[in-house]
Write an enzyme that holds these catalytic residues in place. Structure first.
Site, mmCIF file in Angstrom:
data_model
loop_
_atom_site.group_PDB
_atom_site.id
_atom_site.type_symbol
_atom_site.label_atom_id
_atom_site.label_comp_id
_atom_site.label_asym_id
_atom_site.label_seq_id
_atom_site.Cartn_x
_atom_site.Cartn_y
_atom_site.Cartn_z
ATOM 1 N N SER A 253 2.528 -2.105 4.320
ATOM 2 C CA SER A 253 2.637 -0.667 4.067
ATOM 3 C C SER A 253 3.941 -0.357 3.361
ATOM 4 O O SER A 253 4.915 -1.104 3.469
ATOM 5 C CB SER A 253 2.602 0.108 5.390
ATOM 6 O OG SER A 253 3.821 -0.073 6.100
ATOM 7 N N ASP A 254 3.962 0.759 2.646
ATOM 8 C CA ASP A 254 5.242 1.326 2.251
ATOM 9 C C ASP A 254 5.944 1.784 3.528
ATOM 10 O O ASP A 254 5.328 1.917 4.590
ATOM 11 C CB ASP A 254 5.043 2.486 1.270
ATOM 12 C CG ASP A 254 6.254 2.689 0.368
ATOM 13 O OD1 ASP A 254 7.366 2.276 0.764
ATOM 14 O OD2 ASP A 254 6.101 3.265 -0.719
ATOM 15 N N TRP A 255 7.235 2.029 3.427
ATOM 16 C CA TRP A 255 8.055 2.280 4.622
ATOM 17 C C TRP A 255 7.682 3.608 5.273
ATOM 18 O O TRP A 255 7.734 4.653 4.629
ATOM 19 C CB TRP A 255 9.522 2.218 4.233
ATOM 20 C CG TRP A 255 10.128 0.851 4.398
ATOM 21 C CD1 TRP A 255 11.281 0.554 5.062
ATOM 22 C CD2 TRP A 255 9.623 -0.410 3.931
ATOM 23 N NE1 TRP A 255 11.507 -0.815 5.035
ATOM 24 C CE2 TRP A 255 10.505 -1.423 4.351
ATOM 25 C CE3 TRP A 255 8.491 -0.790 3.205
ATOM 26 C CZ2 TRP A 255 10.317 -2.781 4.080
ATOM 27 C CZ3 TRP A 255 8.290 -2.142 2.921
ATOM 28 C CH2 TRP A 255 9.189 -3.111 3.365
ATOM 29 N N ALA B 280 4.757 4.570 6.018
ATOM 30 C CA ALA B 280 3.545 5.142 5.434
ATOM 31 C C ALA B 280 2.356 5.112 6.381
ATOM 32 O O ALA B 280 1.418 5.892 6.218
ATOM 33 C CB ALA B 280 3.179 4.398 4.144
ATOM 34 N N ALA C 144 0.840 -1.192 0.000
ATOM 35 C CA ALA C 144 0.000 0.000 0.000
ATOM 36 C C ALA C 144 0.878 1.246 0.000
ATOM 37 O O ALA C 144 1.924 1.287 0.640
ATOM 38 C CB ALA C 144 -0.915 -0.006 1.222
#
Length: 809
Positions: free
Chosen positions: A231-233, A235, A198
């Site tokens: 999740s993206d890092w 995020a 995401a």
């Protein structure tokens, strides 16, 4: 290979979940480190390692990690228009992951080229959702067939880098469904990816990491996706909303918005424990698939080396075959087997092999175009002239430019000191940069000192300095300076686009650079700068024209750098940086023939186009760059690529231009008319080059075509194809649907490739995808077919339609 299959995996996972108390379940749902997941011995769960992709497996170290293969960038691979190529790339990356004991690769990137200014387009496959989806599905299959998880990203509508963590992508439901969800839908349907990432941005006001309508409703609900959503890092910004919205894993860790706060949310009833169980279930399913649950996987030990002959030949072929011939007047290409070549340009001697950002890997080498051409033709046939300066900001010098002052090895010395000046540690570092991050060996340092001897054989005017956030004290030769490099606090600023300070001065052999910094952030890339000071552009251009005048053909290499093609930043113009346009124009004015090689992954302006004889788009070719360009220019490998994005002729042209949010909103006002779909409409200016364009090294004749329609849906088209040239070639036959309603944009519905010898004729059939021949009815909440009628266009790109087949309405 993956773990031994469990007879009833779901029952086994249920038993594992039941054996864990809430705190231990929640603990698994946040990363253990930047690129690692926790194990749980009580249920046979081993730790898992993740690594950035998509053009190389960097490993768990952001800087200075293991040497790994550097593949051609995604657009260059996509320009093959061949799912076998992306599947091969996925399989190669699976081997690279296995060699580093990495379980999950964070790729492919399947966001679209909505605007040519997007900084991260080099990681994505193009502007068409069908082409992107099919290529990405093959990449995922290539990875996962070898037991390595793929992670298609970034879900969803993440087509801008500017303010990407706060921007709200405002997209109507029909456009989301028909364009931006479609690549993910195809990948889920055709490849079943084991993870999905995401994105940072909001979608219509809701953060992507807690977007229940998209994550639970569409991805996990309608599409029945059984994999994990991470999740993206950094995020994820909420606890209950993201846990209830369909996110399964927060990255990185430790810490973040889940852990103890998620336990509390369950205790007070804001999140059901069954929701946590579902997240853990998906995590354990991923672990089973990659061999980290139950019987542990056995990692292979006999994989090809990144610098071995097998990989070098493979990567050369993958790069050269996707290169695209944009212009070829009077059959200037392939180059003649005799005659002299003046090779000109900064990108010829410092070829850019990859884009910037988290996807960067440490390759065994990068073959420059100069080295590749000299190796192919011999030093007696090739003269090399440097070009104008192309960067505004300095980069890390190659390791061989510096040596450790203590042990003499290439690289630098890094010394950490506490507040009193006592040494906490001192290490040799092969690269002239090091990462300061939580948990790293420099974490507790009050100051970090970088020192190196500059490798010179004579006194030289050098541009030296430092990179990274903090308060610096810098010494080189007899000079001492201070610099305070401050950041804005933006995510990734200290790592992806580090600030720099430089000065030009005379250095002698044996001179040292010593730079000490009080770091200005928890995550920061710290490094030295050392390279010859740039010469005036007029002096460089004068030398280039002298070389061009004396040669039979001039090959000018121009392009972009990681300053334009990078994660974290978007472009503001498509113009080539520096005085490269002036360089090309000056060379073309005096050279008998001029070939331009464009070392860039995305569109650039070409004001000199009418004055040159040929243009080859080389992309970012990876570690074998120079050998691949030489093979393409000399015709050893046909550069049979076709464009995957439309090239504007001027800044500002096209259906969408600026990626910059206005009031925190990025309005997708062009709707479904993204890329070539919008360009093809009446009243639009003519682009420089159309989507699908590419000449190769032969000519083609299209004969009679026909179309097969079933229930008003085009199932396939066929055409008679003849190679009318003197060389064997590969043709990509493209089929587009032009709907009867002029308000509906043209769209690619299928393609296939044909390999024919000179004079050979074949009947080529193109299967057509039904998903591109439907409309989303937002009011009814479902799909309906496009109105009957219109026409099928059989083309060599939308600028060269060869056959038009009307459809009966």
């Amino acid at each position: 290979m993956a773990a031994t299959p469990v007879t009833d995996l779901d029952a086994h996972i249920d038993e594992a979940i039941a054996a864990l108390e809430l705190e231990r379940k929640v603990r698994l749902l946040t990363g253990a480190a930047m690129f690692a997941l926790r194990g749980e011995p009580a249920i046979g769960l081993a730790p898992m390692i993740l690594s950035d992709g998509p053009t190389g497996v960097r490993g768990a170290e952001f800087v200075g990690g293991r040497i790994a293969c550097l593949l051609p960038n995604a657009t260059l691979l996509a320009q093959h228009w061949d799912t076998a190529v992306t599947e091969e790339a996925g399989a190669l990356l699976a081997d690279e992951a296995a060699a580093q004991r990495v379980h999950v690769v964070l790729g492919p990137t399947i966001n679209l080229h909505r605007t040519p200014l997007g900084g991260r387009l080099f990681e994505a496959y193009g502007e068409d959702p069908l082409l992107t989806g099919e290529l990405a599905a093959a990449y995922v299959r290539g990875l996962q067939e070898k037991g390595i998880a793929a992670t298609p990203k970034h879900f969803l509508a993440n087509e801008s880098e500017t303010d990407r963590t706060t921007a709200d992508s405002v997209v109507d439901e029909r456009t989301l469904r028909e364009v931006y969800l479609l690549p993910f839908e195809i990948v889920v349907d055709r490849a079943d990816p084991w993870a999905v990432m995401a994105s940072y941005n909001l979608v219509n006001g809701v953060p992507a990491t807690e977007h229940a309508e998209l994550l639970d409703g569409v991805l996990k609900g309608e599409w029945r996706y059984r994999g994990l959503v991470m999740s993206d890092w950094f995020a994820t910004t909420s606890t209950a909303a993201s846990a209830n919205g369909g996110l399964d894993l927060v990255m990185p860790g430790p810490g973040g918005p889940w852990e103890g706060r998620l336990v509390a949310a369950v205790r007070d009833g804001r999140v059901a424990e069954s929701t946590v169980d579902e997240h853990v279930r998906r995590l354990l399913r991923l672990a089973h698939r990659v061999g980290a649950l139950g019987t542990q996987r056995e990692w292979p030990t006999d994989l090809p080396a990144p610098d071995g002959l097998y990989r070098r030949r493979q990567l050369r072929r993958l790069a050269a075959g996707g290169m695209t011939v944009l212009v070829n007047r009077n059959e200037t290409l392939p180059l003649a087997s005799s005659g002299t070549v003046a090779l000109i340009g900064r990108h010829a001697v410092e070829t850019v092999a990859q884009g910037g950002g988290s996807a960067r890997v440490r390759p065994p080498h990068v073959v420059s175009i100069a080295d590749g051409m000299v190796a192919a033709l011999g030093a007696d046939r090739v003269s090399v002239a440097d070009g104008v300066e192309v960067r505004r900001h300095p980069t890390a010098p190659p390791p061989e430019a510096l040596r450790d002052p203590e042990d003499g090895r290439p690289g630098m010395r890094v010394t950490a000191r506490d507040a009193a000046g006592a040494v906490l540690g001192s290490r040799h570092v092969e690269r002239a940069e090091v990462l300061l991050s939580p948990g790293g060996w420099l974490e507790s340092a009050a100051t970090v000192e970088l020192s190196a001897e500059v490798v010179l054989d004579r006194p030289t005017r050098m541009r030296v300095g430092v990179r990274g956030l903090g308060e610096w004290v810098f010494r080189a030769g007899q000079r001492r300076d201070t610099a305070n490099l401050r950041g804005t606090g933006a995510l990734g600023e200290g790592v992806l686009v580090p600030h720099a300070w430089t000065a030009d001065l005379e250095l002698r052999p044996g001179d040292r650079i010593i730079a000490a910094v009080r770091p200005g952030g928890d995550h920061s890339l710290l490094g030295l700068v050392a390279r010859p000071a740039p010469r005036p552009a007029a002096e460089v251009i004068s030398a280039a024209t002298r070389a061009a005048r004396d040669a039979d053909v001039a090959v000018v290499v121009v392009g972009l750098t990681e300053e334009q093609e990078t994660e974290g930043l978007d472009k503001s113009t498509l113009a080539l940086p520096g005085e490269q346009d002036a360089l090309v124009a000056a060379v073309a004015a005096v050279a008998p023939r001029t070939v331009v090689v464009v070392n860039a992954a995305t569109p650039v302006l070409m004001p000199w186009l009418d004055r040159v004889d040929a243009v080859l788009l080389a992309g970012l070719p990876g570690q074998e760059a120079g050998d691949a360009v030489a093979a393409a220019l000399l015709g050893e490998v046909e550069p049979a690529g076709r464009l995957v994005t439309t090239f504007p002729a001027r800044d500002g042209d096209g259906p969408a231009w600026s990626p910059v949010p206005v009031g925190d909103r990025v309005a997708y006002a062009e709707g479904t008319a993204v890329g070539y779909r919008g360009w093809f409409r009446e009243g639009m200016p003519e682009p420089l080059f159309w989507f699908g364009h590419g000449l190769g090294y032969t000519t083609w004749e299209y004969g009679e075509g026909d179309v097969t329609v079933h229930r008003d849906v085009v199932r396939s088209v066929a055409v008679t194809l003849t190679n009318t040239g003197r060389r064997p070639g590969r043709e990509v036959v493209q089929a587009y649907l032009r709907p009867a309603d002029p308000a509906e944009p043209v769209r690619l519905i299928g393609w296939t490739a044909a390999h024919l010898a000179p004079g050979e004729t074949a009947r080529v059939e193109v299967p057509c995808d039904i998903r591109t021949q439907r409309m989303w009815d937002a009011e009814a909440g479902g799909w309906e077919p496009l109105p009957a009628g219109g026409a099928v266009l059989i083309a060599r790109g939308l600028g060269d339609v060869r056959v038009t087949l009307p459809l009966i309405g």
